[in-house]
Design an enzyme around this catalytic site. Structure first.
Site, PDB file in Angstrom:
ATOM      1  N   VAL A 129      -2.700  -0.440   1.439  1.00 37.29           N
ATOM      2  CA  VAL A 129      -1.886  -1.494   2.040  1.00 37.29           C
ATOM      3  C   VAL A 129      -2.432  -1.826   3.423  1.00 37.29           C
ATOM      4  O   VAL A 129      -2.621  -0.933   4.247  1.00 37.29           O
ATOM      5  CB  VAL A 129      -0.408  -1.069   2.174  1.00 37.29           C
ATOM      6  CG1 VAL A 129       0.413  -2.184   2.828  1.00 37.29           C
ATOM      7  CG2 VAL A 129       0.177  -0.694   0.833  1.00 37.29           C
ATOM      8  N   LYS A 202       1.963  -4.132  -2.828  1.00 34.95           N
ATOM      9  CA  LYS A 202       1.963  -3.489  -1.512  1.00 34.95           C
ATOM     10  C   LYS A 202       3.372  -3.232  -0.995  1.00 34.95           C
ATOM     11  O   LYS A 202       3.646  -2.157  -0.433  1.00 34.95           O
ATOM     12  CB  LYS A 202       1.169  -4.353  -0.526  1.00 34.95           C
ATOM     13  CG  LYS A 202      -0.308  -4.449  -0.863  1.00 34.95           C
ATOM     14  CD  LYS A 202      -1.022  -5.481  -0.012  1.00 34.95           C
ATOM     15  CE  LYS A 202      -2.494  -5.584  -0.370  1.00 34.95           C
ATOM     16  NZ  LYS A 202      -3.175  -6.678   0.367  1.00 34.95           N
TER      17      LYS A 202
END
Length: 436
Positions: A129, A202
Site C-alpha cells: 500500500v 489497498k
C-alpha cells in the site's frame, strides 16, 4: 552474517529491489549483509534493466522458495496465483516473507496470517500500500495506541494523475488516460486502476490494520473514474471542490456483540479545496489517518514505481534482518497479524451510512423546477447546502441543476432521489458523487 534473499519476480519492482541489494554503499549497514541467492523469472533470455549472475536466475519459483540458501522470500511477481501458493509454501518452509502483493493480502490475508501464526514467521507487507509511503508500520506501531476514527486516502497514482490533469487543463478523460499509458503510469489494461479495484484492495488492507480485523474484500462498494464526466470536475471547481478517487474506512462504532461497524468504500469524491487531500496532485499518493488522541496525521509521497516500492520492500527485509541479527532467528509472529487476536469487523448496511452528496440533474428549464426538487429532498429530511443552475450546451429548453447536500442517511437520500427521478421535468440524474 550473510542473509540469503530469494526474489520471486524481476519486473519493475523486482529490478528495483535487486539494484538496492547490489549497491549497498551509503545505505543502512545491514544492506551489505543481504545477498541475492536465487531469482525466479518468466524468461531467462528477456532483456533486463539490471545485470545479475546467470547462475542465480531460474524459471521455477518453487526452487527459490525451497533453496536452503534462501533465508527470506520476497514476492514481487503480482497476481493472485501462483503468488498466494508460493507465499504459503515459503511460510510452510519456516521462511519469513516480504510481499508487495496487495491483491493477495486483501483477499487471502486471513489465511496467510493463520499459516504464519502456525509457523511463527513474519509476513511483512509495507510495499503493498502506498509505494514508498510508510503507512503499514505506522498503523501497526506508531499509531497503535489510538482509537482510529477514519482512514482515507488517495492511493492510486494512475487515477490521481488523470483527475489532476482533467482539473488543471480541462482535458478529456480518454485523452489523459492515453497519455498515462504512453508515460507508463497506466497499464495497457487500466481496469484495475480506473475501475477502483486497486484502491479497494489497498483500503481493505488498511482497514484491517486500523481496526484490528479482516473484512470481506468483495463486499467493499467500489466505483472508479471510468464513468466520470469532465463537466462534473469543472462544476466542482466552480463550487470550491476538487474531485479525487478517495478510498476510506470509517469506524461507526461497536455493536452489542462487539463487532466493529465499518463504512469502507472507494469512489470519486468531492473534496473542499482546503481539505488536506485536495492538494495531492499527479501520481502522488496520500493517506490521512484521524484518531484519538493523535488528531489528523497525513502520509504523503510517491505511491508507485520501481524506486518507491522497492524502497518499501527493502525496508521490510531490513526489519527482518535486524531481528535475525539481534536474536538469531526469524523473531516469531508479528502480533498484530495474529489471527487469534483479530476483532470481528463488518461492513454496515450502505443505507445506514451518513454521507454528503453532489448531484447533477438534467431537467427542463422551467419555472418552479428547483422548488420541486427541493421539496423532494425536504420530504426525506435531506438538508441542501447549495443548489445551482448551470447553462448547458444542449437544447435551449434544457438546464443542469447541481445540488450539494449536508450529511444525511444514505437511505433517506436514495428515497429523495427516487422521487426526483419521477418528476416529469427531470430528464436524468446525470451524476451522483459523495462529498467530504
Amino acid at each position: 552474517m550473510t542473509i540469503g534473499i530469494g526474489l520471486l519476480g524481476l519486473g519493475t519492482v523486482g529490478a528495483g529491489v535487486a539494484e538496492i541489494l547490489q549497491t549497498p554503499d551509503g545505505r543502512h549497514p545491514l544492506v551489505a549483509d543481504l545477498e541475492l541467492k536465487r531469482v525466479a523469472v518468466r524468461d531467462l533470455n528477456r532483456p533486463r534493466p539490471i545485470e545479475l549472475p546467470s547462475e542465480i536466475l531460474c524459471t521455477d519459483p518453487q526452487a527459490v522458495v525451497q533453496d536452503p540458501a534462501v533465508d527470506i522470500v520476497v514476492e514481487v511477481m503480482g497476481g493472485l496465483e501462483p503468488a498466494r501458493s508460493l507465499i504459503l509454501a515459503a511460510i510452510a518452509a519456516g521462511k519469513p516473507v516480504v510481499t508487495a502483493n496487495k491483491a493477495v493480502i486483501a483477499r487471502h490475508g486471513e489465511e496467510i496470517a493463520a499459516a504464519a501464526a502456525d509457523k511463527g514467521v513474519y509476513v511483512l507487507i509495507e510495499a503493498a500500500v502506498g509505494g514508498g509511503i510508510p503507512i503499514i508500520e505506522p498503523l501497526k506501531q506508531s499509531l497503535g495506541g489510538n482509537r482510529i476514527q477514519r482512514v482515507s486516502g488517495i492511493i492510486n497514482g494512475t487515477t490521481n494523475y488523470i483527475l489532476s490533469r482533467m482539473a488543471d487543463e480541462g482535458a478529456a478523460y480518454a485523452e489523459v488516460l492515453a497519455d498515462a499509458q504512453r508515460l507508463g503510469y497506466a497499464e495497457a489494461d487500466p481496469a484495475a486502476d480506473v475501475g477502483g479495484g486497486d484502491a479497494a484492495d489497498k483500503i481493505a488492507i488498511l482497514s484491517g490494520l486500523a481496526y484490528g480485523g479482516p473484512i470481506e474484500r468483495a463486499a467493499i462498494p467500489t466505483e472508479g473514474i471510468d464513468r466520470l464526466d469532465g463537466c462534473d470536475v469543472n462544476y466542482a471547481d466552480q463550487l470550491g471542490y476538487v474531485v479525487k478517487l478517495v478510498a476510506q474506512a470509517k469506524n461507526l462504532g461497536t455493536a452489542s456483540d462487539g463487532t466493529v461497524q465499518l463504512d469502507v468504500r472507494v469512489s470519486p469524491t468531492l473534496l473542499p479545496k482546503d481539505h488536506p487531500l485536495a492538494g495531492v496532485h499527479g501520481v502522488n499518493n496520500a493517506i490521512l489517518v484521524e484518531g484519538d488522541p493523535v488528531g489528523r496525521v497525513m502520509f504523503y509521497g510517491p505511491g508507485a514505481g520501481s524506486g518507491p516500492t522497492a524502497s518499501a520492500v527493502v525496508a521490510d527485509i531490513l526489519n527482518i534482518a535486524g531481528i535475525r541479527a539481534a536474536t538469531g532467528n526469524n523473531g516469531g509472529l508479528d502480533p498484530l497479524l495474529a489471527a487469534s487476536r483479530w476483532r470481528n469487523c463488518a461492513l454496515v448496511d450502505a443505507g445506514e451510512t451518513l454521507q454528503r452528496h453532489y448531484v447533477r440533474l438534467q431537467t427542463g428549464d422551467e419555472a418552479g423546477v428547483i422548488g420541486r426538487i427541493g421539496s423532494c429532498f425536504g420530504d426525506q429530511g435531506v438538508s441542501i447546502r447549495s443548489i445551482v443552475q448551470f447553462e448547458t450546451s444542449g437544447e435551449a429548453t434544457d438546464a443542469e441543476i447541481v445540488v450539494i447536500t449536508h450529511e444525511v442517511k444514505q437511505q433517506h437520500f436514495a428515497n429523495a432521489l427516487a422521487a426526483i427521478k419521477a418528476l416529469p421535468e427531470v430528464k436524468a440524474v446525470a451524476a451522483c458523487l459523495p462529498t467530504l
